[in-house]
Design a protein around this motif. Structure first.
Motif, PDB file in Angstrom:
ATOM      1  N   ASP A 168      83.434  65.842 123.604  1.00  0.00           N
ATOM      2  CA  ASP A 168      84.564  65.520 122.740  1.00  0.00           C
ATOM      3  C   ASP A 168      84.089  65.572 121.289  1.00  0.00           C
ATOM      4  N   GLU A 169      85.020  65.906 120.396  1.00  0.00           N
ATOM      5  CA  GLU A 169      84.706  65.948 118.970  1.00  0.00           C
ATOM      6  C   GLU A 169      85.713  65.113 118.192  1.00  0.00           C
ATOM      7  N   TYR A 170      85.222  64.462 117.145  1.00  0.00           N
ATOM      8  CA  TYR A 170      86.112  63.851 116.172  1.00  0.00           C
ATOM      9  C   TYR A 170      86.530  64.937 115.189  1.00  0.00           C
ATOM     10  N   LEU A 171      87.797  64.898 114.788  1.00  0.00           N
ATOM     11  CA  LEU A 171      88.326  65.827 113.806  1.00  0.00           C
ATOM     12  C   LEU A 171      88.604  65.050 112.526  1.00  0.00           C
ATOM     13  N   PHE A 172      87.918  65.447 111.458  1.00  0.00           N
ATOM     14  CA  PHE A 172      88.107  64.857 110.134  1.00  0.00           C
ATOM     15  C   PHE A 172      88.730  65.901 109.221  1.00  0.00           C
ATOM     16  N   SER A 173      89.577  65.467 108.289  1.00  0.00           N
ATOM     17  CA  SER A 173      90.150  66.418 107.327  1.00  0.00           C
ATOM     18  C   SER A 173      90.147  65.825 105.927  1.00  0.00           C
ATOM     19  N   TYR A 174      90.207  66.744 104.966  1.00  0.00           N
ATOM     20  CA  TYR A 174      90.246  66.386 103.543  1.00  0.00           C
ATOM     21  C   TYR A 174      91.191  67.370 102.874  1.00  0.00           C
ATOM     22  N   LEU A 175      92.161  66.849 102.144  1.00  0.00           N
ATOM     23  CA  LEU A 175      93.173  67.678 101.508  1.00  0.00           C
ATOM     24  C   LEU A 175      92.877  67.869 100.026  1.00  0.00           C
ATOM     25  N   ARG A 176      93.338  68.979  99.510  1.00  0.00           N
ATOM     26  CA  ARG A 176      93.171  69.271  98.084  1.00  0.00           C
ATOM     27  C   ARG A 176      93.753  68.140  97.224  1.00  0.00           C
ATOM     28  N   SER A 177      94.910  67.591  97.618  1.00  0.00           N
ATOM     29  CA  SER A 177      95.536  66.510  96.851  1.00  0.00           C
ATOM     30  C   SER A 177      94.651  65.263  96.837  1.00  0.00           C
ATOM     31  N   GLU A 178      93.958  64.977  97.944  1.00  0.00           N
ATOM     32  CA  GLU A 178      93.057  63.828  97.992  1.00  0.00           C
ATOM     33  C   GLU A 178      91.844  64.063  97.097  1.00  0.00           C
ATOM     34  N   TRP A 179      91.317  65.283  97.140  1.00  0.00           N
ATOM     35  CA  TRP A 179      90.196  65.653  96.279  1.00  0.00           C
ATOM     36  C   TRP A 179      90.585  65.521  94.813  1.00  0.00           C
ATOM     37  N   ALA A 180      91.765  66.027  94.440  1.00  0.00           N
ATOM     38  CA  ALA A 180      92.215  65.951  93.047  1.00  0.00           C
ATOM     39  C   ALA A 180      92.398  64.503  92.605  1.00  0.00           C
ATOM     40  N   ALA A 181      92.962  63.672  93.481  1.00  0.00           N
ATOM     41  CA  ALA A 181      93.174  62.259  93.149  1.00  0.00           C
ATOM     42  C   ALA A 181      91.842  61.540  92.959  1.00  0.00           C
ATOM     43  N   ALA A 182      90.848  61.889  93.759  1.00  0.00           N
ATOM     44  CA  ALA A 182      89.533  61.241  93.650  1.00  0.00           C
ATOM     45  C   ALA A 182      88.818  61.633  92.357  1.00  0.00           C
ATOM     46  N   ARG A 183      89.152  62.777  91.795  1.00  0.00           N
ATOM     47  CA  ARG A 183      88.516  63.260  90.566  1.00  0.00           C
ATOM     48  C   ARG A 183      89.154  62.677  89.316  1.00  0.00           C
ATOM     49  N   SER A 184      90.378  62.161  89.429  1.00  0.00           N
ATOM     50  CA  SER A 184      91.083  61.664  88.225  1.00  0.00           C
ATOM     51  C   SER A 184      90.833  60.197  87.986  1.00  0.00           C
TER      52      SER A 184
END
Length: 184
Positions: A168-184
């Motif tokens: 079994d695998e865990y599936l993780f995701s990261y969205l462009r909007s989350e990345w942009a919010a973390a940079r601001s």
């Protein structure tokens, strides 16, 4: 060397197969037993020439817009590799994979490398979603995904064939909007 500087000490570089292959192979050979547990390709990498051929293939895939495989450098030392695989242009998504040589583990190198790759891929490749899949037994890979800002979406049942059986695998995701919010 074509490289993306992540920090003063860390950079991600397009592989130079003949130059980088022997160093990457030595890292794999020195930790073959542990790496084989979660990375099926390790069993097929038996010689320096196998590694060189793999790097040549990844550079062809880069030229064809299929994937992005980069060597992780810590200072002046090759430390491992990180990649964006299976570029899905229609959905603007890709999978991230990575491995790190034993001397470089436990220092936050991979978390920084994943963050650096996310910046590169969201900015320069216009991706909207990045995915990391980690075997449920691979706590280190899961920790990297979480520290890099990825969110657990769920479990993919018996999704990966490793050396012994399906896992079994865990599936993780990261969205462009989350990345942009973390940079601001």
């Amino acid at each position: 060397m074509l490289a993306h500087r992540v920090t003063e000490e860390l950079q991600l570089a397009v592989p130079r197969p003949v130059v980088d292959g022997p160093q990457l192979f030595q890292l794999v050979a020195a930790d073959r037993e542990r790496l084989t547990r979660f990375l099926p390709w390790v069993a097929q990498t038996q010689t320096v020439q196998d590694e060189v051929a793999f790097l040549q293939m990844t550079n062809r895939h880069l030229g064809q817009g299929q994937s992005l495989n980069l060597v992780i450098w810590v200072g002046d030392a090759v430390a491992g590799m990180i990649s964006c695989n299976r570029f899905d242009q229609a959905n603007r998504s890709a999978d991230i994979g990575y491995w790190l040589g034993r001397p470089f583990r436990g220092r936050g190198v991979m978390t920084q490398a994943v963050r650096g790759l996310c910046t590169l891929v969201f900015q320069d490749y216009g991706m909207n979603r990045l995915v990391i899949r980690a075997a449920v037994e691979n706590g280190a890979s899961q920790a990297v995904a979480r520290r890099a800002g990825f969110h657990l979406e769920g479990i993919l049942r018996q999704n990966e064939k490793l050396a012994d059986e399906y896992h079994d695998e865990y599936l993780f995701s990261y969205l462009r909007s989350e990345w942009a919010a973390a940079r601001s």
